[in-house]
Design a protein around this motif. Structure first.
Motif, PDB file in Angstrom:
ATOM      1  N   ALA A  33       0.835  -1.202   0.000  1.00  9.93           N
ATOM      2  CA  ALA A  33       0.000   0.000   0.000  1.00  9.93           C
ATOM      3  C   ALA A  33       0.874   1.257   0.000  1.00  9.93           C
ATOM      4  O   ALA A  33       1.846   1.357   0.742  1.00  9.93           O
ATOM      5  CB  ALA A  33      -0.916   0.008   1.217  1.00  9.93           C
ATOM      6  N   ALA A  35       0.306   4.545   1.200  1.00  6.79           N
ATOM      7  CA  ALA A  35      -0.636   5.324   2.000  1.00  6.79           C
ATOM      8  C   ALA A  35      -0.504   6.805   1.683  1.00  6.79           C
ATOM      9  O   ALA A  35       0.605   7.345   1.602  1.00  6.79           O
ATOM     10  CB  ALA A  35      -0.384   5.068   3.483  1.00  6.79           C
ATOM     11  N   THR A  43      -6.925   8.954   4.885  1.00  8.71           N
ATOM     12  CA  THR A  43      -6.130   8.029   4.091  1.00  8.71           C
ATOM     13  C   THR A  43      -7.051   7.258   3.142  1.00  8.71           C
ATOM     14  O   THR A  43      -8.085   6.751   3.543  1.00  8.71           O
ATOM     15  CB  THR A  43      -5.392   7.040   5.007  1.00  8.71           C
ATOM     16  OG1 THR A  43      -4.517   7.779   5.864  1.00  8.71           O
ATOM     17  CG2 THR A  43      -4.580   6.049   4.203  1.00  8.71           C
ATOM     18  N   THR A  50     -10.413   4.573   2.557  1.00 14.93           N
ATOM     19  CA  THR A  50     -10.225   3.128   2.666  1.00 14.93           C
ATOM     20  C   THR A  50     -10.213   2.765   4.153  1.00 14.93           C
ATOM     21  O   THR A  50     -10.322   3.638   5.020  1.00 14.93           O
ATOM     22  CB  THR A  50      -8.916   2.693   2.004  1.00 14.93           C
ATOM     23  OG1 THR A  50      -7.819   3.307   2.712  1.00 14.93           O
ATOM     24  CG2 THR A  50      -8.877   3.109   0.537  1.00 14.93           C
ATOM     25  N   ASP A  52      -7.721   1.851   5.737  1.00 18.19           N
ATOM     26  CA  ASP A  52      -6.384   2.122   6.256  1.00 18.19           C
ATOM     27  C   ASP A  52      -6.371   3.373   7.134  1.00 18.19           C
ATOM     28  O   ASP A  52      -7.043   4.360   6.842  1.00 18.19           O
ATOM     29  CB  ASP A  52      -5.397   2.321   5.104  1.00 18.19           C
ATOM     30  CG  ASP A  52      -5.412   1.163   4.127  1.00 18.19           C
ATOM     31  OD1 ASP A  52      -5.264   0.023   4.578  1.00 18.19           O
ATOM     32  OD2 ASP A  52      -5.583   1.406   2.914  1.00 18.19           O
ATOM     33  N   ASN A  81      -5.021   3.381  15.818  1.00 17.24           N
ATOM     34  CA  ASN A  81      -6.135   3.018  14.924  1.00 17.24           C
ATOM     35  C   ASN A  81      -7.179   4.111  14.761  1.00 17.24           C
ATOM     36  O   ASN A  81      -8.231   3.868  14.162  1.00 17.24           O
ATOM     37  CB  ASN A  81      -6.828   1.724  15.392  1.00 17.24           C
ATOM     38  CG  ASN A  81      -5.902   0.536  15.397  1.00 17.24           C
ATOM     39  OD1 ASN A  81      -4.982   0.447  14.587  1.00 17.24           O
ATOM     40  ND2 ASN A  81      -6.116  -0.386  16.330  1.00 17.24           N
ATOM     41  N   ASN A 105     -10.206   2.420  12.591  1.00 21.46           N
ATOM     42  CA  ASN A 105     -10.020   1.067  12.063  1.00 21.46           C
ATOM     43  C   ASN A 105     -10.234   0.073  13.197  1.00 21.46           C
ATOM     44  O   ASN A 105      -9.440   0.000  14.132  1.00 21.46           O
ATOM     45  CB  ASN A 105      -8.609   0.914  11.483  1.00 21.46           C
ATOM     46  CG  ASN A 105      -8.314  -0.493  11.015  1.00 21.46           C
ATOM     47  OD1 ASN A 105      -7.894  -1.326  11.803  1.00 21.46           O
ATOM     48  ND2 ASN A 105      -8.521  -0.752   9.755  1.00 21.46           N
ATOM     49  N   GLN A 108      -8.063  -5.062  11.891  1.00 22.69           N
ATOM     50  CA  GLN A 108      -6.882  -5.055  11.046  1.00 22.69           C
ATOM     51  C   GLN A 108      -7.029  -6.098   9.939  1.00 22.69           C
ATOM     52  O   GLN A 108      -7.609  -7.163  10.141  1.00 22.69           O
ATOM     53  CB  GLN A 108      -5.643  -5.383  11.886  1.00 22.69           C
ATOM     54  CG  GLN A 108      -5.321  -4.336  12.931  1.00 22.69           C
ATOM     55  CD  GLN A 108      -4.806  -3.049  12.328  1.00 22.69           C
ATOM     56  OE1 GLN A 108      -4.094  -3.066  11.323  1.00 22.69           O
ATOM     57  NE2 GLN A 108      -5.162  -1.923  12.921  1.00 22.69           N
ATOM     58  N   GLU A 109      -6.500  -5.777   8.780  1.00 19.77           N
ATOM     59  CA  GLU A 109      -6.556  -6.715   7.661  1.00 19.77           C
ATOM     60  C   GLU A 109      -5.630  -7.895   7.906  1.00 19.77           C
ATOM     61  O   GLU A 109      -4.514  -7.736   8.399  1.00 19.77           O
ATOM     62  CB  GLU A 109      -6.161  -6.006   6.364  1.00 19.77           C
ATOM     63  CG  GLU A 109      -6.243  -6.889   5.134  1.00 19.77           C
ATOM     64  CD  GLU A 109      -5.909  -6.152   3.852  1.00 19.77           C
ATOM     65  OE1 GLU A 109      -5.790  -6.820   2.805  1.00 19.77           O
ATOM     66  OE2 GLU A 109      -5.761  -4.919   3.890  1.00 19.77           O
ATOM     67  N   GLY A 115      -9.680  -5.568   6.177  1.00 17.85           N
ATOM     68  CA  GLY A 115      -9.625  -4.481   7.137  1.00 17.85           C
ATOM     69  C   GLY A 115     -10.964  -3.762   7.153  1.00 17.85           C
ATOM     70  O   GLY A 115     -11.596  -3.605   6.104  1.00 17.85           O
ATOM     71  N   SER A 136     -11.505  -3.039   3.241  1.00 18.57           N
ATOM     72  CA  SER A 136     -10.382  -3.087   2.300  1.00 18.57           C
ATOM     73  C   SER A 136      -9.744  -4.468   2.363  1.00 18.57           C
ATOM     74  O   SER A 136      -9.552  -5.023   3.447  1.00 18.57           O
ATOM     75  CB  SER A 136      -9.332  -2.028   2.643  1.00 18.57           C
ATOM     76  OG  SER A 136      -9.863  -0.724   2.543  1.00 18.57           O
ATOM     77  N   HIS A 146     -11.643  -2.071  -2.324  1.00 20.06           N
ATOM     78  CA  HIS A 146     -12.248  -1.307  -1.242  1.00 20.06           C
ATOM     79  C   HIS A 146     -13.731  -1.120  -1.565  1.00 20.06           C
ATOM     80  O   HIS A 146     -14.099  -0.867  -2.716  1.00 20.06           O
ATOM     81  CB  HIS A 146     -11.597   0.066  -1.101  1.00 20.06           C
ATOM     82  CG  HIS A 146     -10.099   0.042  -1.152  1.00 20.06           C
ATOM     83  ND1 HIS A 146      -9.316  -0.192  -0.048  1.00 20.06           N
ATOM     84  CD2 HIS A 146      -9.245   0.212  -2.198  1.00 20.06           C
ATOM     85  CE1 HIS A 146      -8.049  -0.171  -0.395  1.00 20.06           C
ATOM     86  NE2 HIS A 146      -7.970   0.081  -1.697  1.00 20.06           N
TER      87      HIS A 146
END
Length: 220
Positions: A33, A35, A43, A50, A52, A81, A105, A108-109, A115, A136, A146
């Motif tokens: 990614a 970012a 972001t 997304t 992120d 986060n 967030n 977490q992915e 994610g 995402s 996404h």
């Protein structure tokens, strides 16, 4: 030795090596990614957030030229986060705060799970406040998807993708380049984001039929 075949421990060891090689190839095929803040702060891609968020030791700054106006954007971590962001419009030598946003967030992915994040755009405008949830997921071969939904401008849902076009041996520096495509409500945008140096990226493309240009920097 088993007559007519290999010993079981040898077969198991060989299978473990093959499984590890497949896993290694899968990981190497995953996109990295790049970012960067969107045109209004969070972001994400171009206009689309997304799942992120930046790390607690990062800071995102950006400059966009779109619709014949200049925008300065930023994103900072509040706590782990949780990301706070905004956009300032510079028009006719007058600077106006256009957006204040927050995103959390909460998942977490992982290798299998996507994610997940929730956010609110335009915190200071009750009539145009946009709450959303977004997912995402990284796929092999340089593809990242996404999708999300929400209220107001997000009420019809939104979807986007980034596709890795070039990849250097070291992530986040030249020639890392990705194609971005997104659709929000009835608006479709697409562009290119290229890393020119560590943390420094240039974006350009078409935002709902209008050209845009952006320079973003992620610290560190």
């Amino acid at each position: 030795m088993i007559k007519g075949g290999l010993p079981p421990f040898f077969v198991r060891g060989k299978m473990r090596k093959i499984s590890f090689l497949f896993f290694l190839l899968f990981v190497l095929a995953l996109p990295r990614a790049l970012a960067a803040p969107t045109t209004y702060g969070p972001t994400g891609l171009i206009d689309m957030p997304t799942a992120d968020v930046m790390r607690t030791d990062q800071l995102e700054l950006g400059y966009y030229y779109l619709n014949k106006k200049r925008y300065e954007v930023f994103a900072v971590p509040l706590i782990k986060n949780v990301e706070f962001s905004g956009a300032i419009r510079d028009e006719k030598n007058q600077r106006t705060l256009k957006a204040v946003n927050i995103k959390y967030n909460f998942q977490q992915e992982g290798i299998i799970k996507p994610g997940l994040a929730i956010g609110v755009d335009n915190l200071g405008h009750s009539k145009s406040r946009d709450a959303y949830v977004v997912a995402s997921k990284t796929l092999p071969f340089g593809i990242r998807l996404h999708a999300g939904t929400g209220e107001h401008k997000y009420r019809h849902g939104f979807i986007g993708a980034s596709i890795e076009l070039a990849r250097g041996y070291k992530g986040g520096v030249f020639p890392d380049t990705k194609l971005m495509i997104e659709h929000i409500d009835k608006k479709t945008s697409y562009g290119i984001r290229m890393a020119t140096a560590k943390g420094l990226q240039v974006s350009a493309g078409w935002r709902n039929h209008e050209p845009f240009l952006g320079i973003t920097y992620t610290v560190p």
